[in-house]
Design a protein around this motif. Structure first.
Motif, mmCIF file in Angstrom:
data_model
loop_
_atom_site.group_PDB
_atom_site.id
_atom_site.type_symbol
_atom_site.label_atom_id
_atom_site.label_comp_id
_atom_site.label_asym_id
_atom_site.label_seq_id
_atom_site.Cartn_x
_atom_site.Cartn_y
_atom_site.Cartn_z
ATOM 1 N N LEU A 73 64.970 32.218 44.737
ATOM 2 C CA LEU A 73 64.791 32.437 46.173
ATOM 3 C C LEU A 73 63.723 33.492 46.441
ATOM 4 N N SER A 74 63.733 34.557 45.674
ATOM 5 C CA SER A 74 62.755 35.628 45.841
ATOM 6 C C SER A 74 61.332 35.124 45.609
ATOM 7 N N ASP A 75 61.124 34.405 44.516
ATOM 8 C CA ASP A 75 59.780 33.911 44.205
ATOM 9 C C ASP A 75 59.301 32.882 45.224
ATOM 10 N N LEU A 76 60.203 32.043 45.672
ATOM 11 C CA LEU A 76 59.826 31.001 46.634
ATOM 12 C C LEU A 76 59.352 31.614 47.952
ATOM 13 N N ILE A 77 60.121 32.551 48.495
ATOM 14 C CA ILE A 77 59.769 33.150 49.779
ATOM 15 C C ILE A 77 58.490 33.980 49.669
ATOM 16 N N SER A 78 58.405 34.811 48.632
ATOM 17 C CA SER A 78 57.226 35.672 48.495
ATOM 18 C C SER A 78 55.965 34.851 48.237
ATOM 19 N N GLY A 79 56.098 33.736 47.511
ATOM 20 C CA GLY A 79 54.938 32.879 47.285
ATOM 21 C C GLY A 79 54.392 32.284 48.571
ATOM 22 N N LEU A 80 55.282 31.856 49.444
ATOM 23 C CA LEU A 80 54.852 31.287 50.719
ATOM 24 C C LEU A 80 54.184 32.339 51.603
ATOM 25 N N ILE A 81 54.688 33.566 51.549
ATOM 26 C CA ILE A 81 54.080 34.636 52.346
ATOM 27 C C ILE A 81 52.667 34.935 51.846
ATOM 28 N N VAL A 82 52.500 34.976 50.532
ATOM 29 C CA VAL A 82 51.171 35.236 49.972
ATOM 30 C C VAL A 82 50.187 34.153 50.378
ATOM 31 N N LEU A 83 50.620 32.910 50.355
ATOM 32 C CA LEU A 83 49.740 31.802 50.726
ATOM 33 C C LEU A 83 49.288 31.906 52.180
ATOM 34 N N ALA A 84 50.079 32.581 53.006
ATOM 35 C CA ALA A 84 49.703 32.719 54.413
ATOM 36 C C ALA A 84 48.471 33.600 54.594
ATOM 37 N N VAL A 85 48.201 34.523 53.647
ATOM 38 C CA VAL A 85 47.065 35.438 53.793
ATOM 39 C C VAL A 85 45.737 34.676 53.769
ATOM 40 N N PRO A 86 45.417 33.907 52.710
ATOM 41 C CA PRO A 86 44.156 33.157 52.744
ATOM 42 C C PRO A 86 44.135 32.073 53.808
ATOM 43 N N ALA A 87 45.314 31.483 54.102
ATOM 44 C CA ALA A 87 45.356 30.433 55.119
ATOM 45 C C ALA A 87 44.932 30.985 56.484
ATOM 46 N N LEU A 88 45.445 32.149 56.845
ATOM 47 C CA LEU A 88 45.072 32.762 58.121
ATOM 48 C C LEU A 88 43.629 33.254 58.112
ATOM 49 N N PHE A 89 43.212 33.856 57.006
ATOM 50 C CA PHE A 89 41.854 34.396 56.915
ATOM 51 C C PHE A 89 40.799 33.302 57.090
ATOM 52 N N LEU A 90 41.089 32.111 56.553
ATOM 53 C CA LEU A 90 40.122 31.027 56.587
ATOM 54 C C LEU A 90 40.219 30.173 57.850
ATOM 55 N N THR A 91 41.242 30.384 58.673
ATOM 56 C CA THR A 91 41.421 29.552 59.872
ATOM 57 C C THR A 91 41.324 30.406 61.142
ATOM 58 N N THR A 92 42.443 30.959 61.555
ATOM 59 C CA THR A 92 42.461 31.687 62.830
ATOM 60 C C THR A 92 41.950 33.111 62.710
ATOM 61 N N GLY A 93 41.846 33.605 61.502
ATOM 62 C CA GLY A 93 41.418 34.986 61.298
ATOM 63 C C GLY A 93 42.590 35.876 60.924
ATOM 64 N N LEU A 94 42.298 36.961 60.220
ATOM 65 C CA LEU A 94 43.342 37.855 59.735
ATOM 66 C C LEU A 94 42.961 39.292 60.081
ATOM 67 N N SER A 95 43.680 39.873 61.016
ATOM 68 C CA SER A 95 43.419 41.259 61.394
ATOM 69 C C SER A 95 44.008 42.202 60.346
ATOM 70 N N TYR A 96 43.541 43.432 60.345
ATOM 71 C CA TYR A 96 44.049 44.417 59.388
ATOM 72 C C TYR A 96 45.540 44.700 59.595
ATOM 73 N N PRO A 97 46.039 44.881 60.821
ATOM 74 C CA PRO A 97 47.486 45.097 61.001
ATOM 75 C C PRO A 97 48.324 43.922 60.508
ATOM 76 N N LEU A 98 47.836 42.686 60.751
ATOM 77 C CA LEU A 98 48.589 41.526 60.272
ATOM 78 C C LEU A 98 48.598 41.474 58.750
ATOM 79 N N LEU A 99 47.487 41.842 58.122
ATOM 80 C CA LEU A 99 47.447 41.907 56.663
ATOM 81 C C LEU A 99 48.487 42.897 56.146
#
Length: 405
Positions: A73-99
């Protein structure tokens, strides 16, 4: 059966490799997008502070859920959160507070998986017919080896695909780790629940640690070392690579050299550790693991010299974690294992958020060289207790802790 034991080591290798990619990618990403050492230190705080919270308050839940379920459960949830970083950066943008928020959540959910895998080790090693001394050395060796591979790989990939895409690889590694444990490790027993509930269970782990003078003293020592290591790894080495060497690969090579030396040191300790005095070995390893590698950077030695000294320091570091692991598995009752290990981990992590902030702020005030010298002095002082403090004499009495379980 050896298969679950080997699967656990493999899953942990994937997770540690992904962590190493993230540890190098995040500070470089922040430096690249902000150019600020202070903001890099703040990002380090967002990475390390949730580890303290999670290790302190999540370890009891690991006992309740069972080690296998908690790891998946720990690895599954944390993996999905990590994937959100490049996904946001490459699409809608990633602000420093959100990072910062995503980094906080990523490490908040990742730490229980680390606790669960470590708590599974003694049972799986026993089932595989592996002595606990060799199992702890193998576990630490896999972690060190993954760091050795992950660090230089991260340095190359930063240049090739960029730090944001490197985090994509990190996320995938966590998902693969979850899959391995779910498919290849048998279900483990849950820890005992206190009728008084969560707080009583949490208190039981803390009480046990508080009453064990040796482990409490060792944990206090690791608190300071982890503080320093975090500042060096997540801030000072990145600044050294950028400002002194001018190449991000130097960041990865230094971190990888430390890991390579530690792998060899772990192997040597696994083979010869039974014939060495544990207390003196522990103290000497602590001194050599910290002081030389930071001092050589502070003195401005040529990069090849710094690389060689770092590898030698890594070799010394290879004996530290196996000794700590032997103590933990030999002295902690099985029903309390995850919560006591979690309490020790939380304490050991407690200084890490400060390390990044301290390194970034001190560098901004005094410069990189002065900061490295200051860190060297603290490394030297914190290495002294095993040689002089009475509590450390107990270390030589734990010659065969695997037989105490």
């Amino acid at each position: 059966m050896r298969r679950p034991y080997i699967t656990l080591l493999s899953a942990n290798a994937l997770s540690v490799t992904g962590n190493m990619l993230s540890i190098l990618a995040v500070p470089w990403f922040v430096l690249e997008t902000t150019g600020s050492a202070v903001l890099t230190g703040v990002a380090s705080f967002a990475t390390t502070f949730p580890m303290v919270i999670s290790a302190a308050f999540g370890s009891t839940l690991v006992d309740w859920l069972g080690y296998r379920a908690a790891s998946v459960l720990s690895d599954l949830i944390s993996g999905l959160i990590v994937l959100a970083v490049p996904a946001l950066f490459l699409t809608t943008g990633l602000s420093y507070p959100l990072l910062l928020l995503l980094l906080f959540l990523r490490w908040l959910t990742a730490t229980p998986g680390e606790t669960a895998r470590k708590a599974m080790l003694p049972d799986l090693a026993t089932a595989a017919g592996v002595r606990i001394e060799r199992a702890t050395a193998a576990y630490d060796g896999v972690c060190r080896g993954s760091a050795m591979v992950g660090a230089p790989l991260a340095g190359v990939l930063i240049l090739w695909i960029g730090p944001s895409m490197l985090l994509l690889v990190d996320g995938v590694s966590f998902l693969l780790s979850a899959l391995l444990v779910a498919a290849g490790v048998r279900r483990t027993a849950r820890g005992e629940r206190d009728p008084g509930g969560y707080l009583n269970d949490l208190r039981a782990g803390l009480t046990f640690l508080w009453q064990d003078r040796l482990q409490l003293s060792a944990t206090a020592m690791v608190v300071v070392v982890n503080l320093l290591d975090t500042g060096v790894t997540q801030v000072l080495l990145a600044l050294y690579a950028r400002d002194v060497v001018g190449d991000p690969r130097a960041f990865g090579l230094l971190t990888g050299a430390l890991g390579a030396g530690a792998v060899l040191g772990t192997i040597v300790y696994g083979a010869a550790g039974a014939r060495l005095p544990m207390r003196l070995t522990y103290g000497l390893c602590f001194f050599l693991a910290g002081v030389p590698r930071v001092l050589v950077l502070a003195l401005g030695a040529p990069f090849p010299v710094a690389l060689a000294v770092t590898a030698l320091s890594g070799f010394a570091a290879g004996g530290i974690n196996p000794i700590l692991g032997i103590l933990q598995y030999g002295r902690i009752p099985a029903p309390l294992r995850a919560r006591v290990i979690g309490a020790m981990t939380a304490a050991a992590y407690a200084g890490m958020p400060i390390g990044g902030l301290l390194a970034g702020s001190l560098t901004a005030l005094t410069g990189l060289g002065a900061t490295l010298l200051a860190f060297t002095g603290v490394y030297a002082v914190i290495s002294l207790p095993p040689f002089f403090c009475r509590a450390w004499r107990e270390l030589d009495l734990d010659r065969s802790p695997g037989e105490q379980q």
